[in-house]
Design a protein around this motif. Structure first.
Motif: not given
Length: 277
Positions: A85-91, A94-98
């Motif tokens: 879940a933490e990895r999914d949230a981080a991804a 990151a996608a939002k920031e990109a």
């Protein structure tokens, strides 16, 4: 009787002593007693129920170990789910920031493009100002054929035929946007507008201003007629073109700031003109 006749033996039979008889009786009695006791014991054992007791200390310990292992496996699975879940949230972050970075890059590119268009427009205006200054100086010194007069002999003439169709077309586009490379129907660059105007009367002009400035017969700026093509710069190296509409006026797609406009020749004196009609 014969002297060889069998004479019965007179040996005395063995006497069995009382002790021997008693011993044999004792042995027999012992054996019988043993058999009797054994039979009684077997009967007694057969009559009693058999009871077995099972002790399970090892089974209980194994069960405890299994329970402990199950609890550990459950905790490990929960930890893995939390990590995923933490990895999914981080991804997702990151996608939002990109996406934000991409939007910012596009805005920066749009600003850069607008700045470049403004720079080109400013350079174009500066070049025209320089041409205007040169032509004005030539007029002041009486250099004759290169001068620009807004009161030409044809300024009051009325366009007819093909010239009228060309002029009607370019005037109908006044107010449209200027876009580099534009060929209509709602946005134009200078040579795109001129090419489309003459296509209305069946004349296929070259696409760019350099070629359009040599497409017809060179005419003096003192002898302009409605429908002539004006150009700025040298013949064959012109950087801008427009259509003379009579009365000392021209219509052209000027730049991104003004779009398609109708202006007097004094607004931006041309360098020369060609006639294709």
């Amino acid at each position: 009787m014969s002297h060889t006749a069998h004479i019965r033996s007179h040996r005395k039979p063995r006497s069995r002593t009382a002790s021997t008889i008693a011993m044999r009786a004792g042995v027999a009695g012992g054996i019988l007693s043993t058999v009797a006791v054994a039979g009684a014991s077997a009967a007694a054992n057969a009559a009693e129920p058999v009871t077995q007791t099972l002790e399970l200390p090892t089974l209980t310990a194994d069960l405890s170990a299994q329970v402990a292992q199950s609890a550990e496996a459950t905790q490990l699975a929960a930890a893995n789910y939390q990590l995923q879940a933490e990895r999914d949230a981080a991804a997702a972050a990151a996608a939002k920031e990109a996406a934000k970075d991409l939007a910012a890059a596009k805005k920066a590119e749009a600003r850069k493009k607008a700045a470049e268009e403004a720079r080109l427009a400013a350079a174009e205006r500066a070049s025209r100002d320089s041409q205007r200054t040169t032509l004005a100086a030539a007029a002041d010194t009486g250099s004759g054929s290169g001068s620009v007069s807004t009161s030409t002999s044809t300024s009051a003439s009325t366009a007819t035929g093909s010239a009228a169709a060309v002029i009607d077309f370019v005037r109908a586009q006044v107010g449209d946007a200027y876009v580099s490379g534009g060929t209509g129907p709602n946005s134009w660059d200078c040579s795109g507008l001129v090419q489309a105007a003459f296509r209305q009367v069946g004349i296929d002009l070259p696409r760019v201003s350099q070629d359009q400035s040599t497409a017809g017969t060179q005419v003096s700026l003192d002898n302009l007629q409605p429908g002539d093509i004006l150009y700025w710069g040298g013949a064959g190296s012109a950087y801008h073109v427009a259509v003379y509409v009579g009365g000392g006026m021209f219509v052209g797609a000027q730049n991104p700031s003004t779009g398609v406009v109708e202006k007097p020749l004094s607004y931006d004196p041309p360098s020369g003109a060609v006639r294709v009609l």
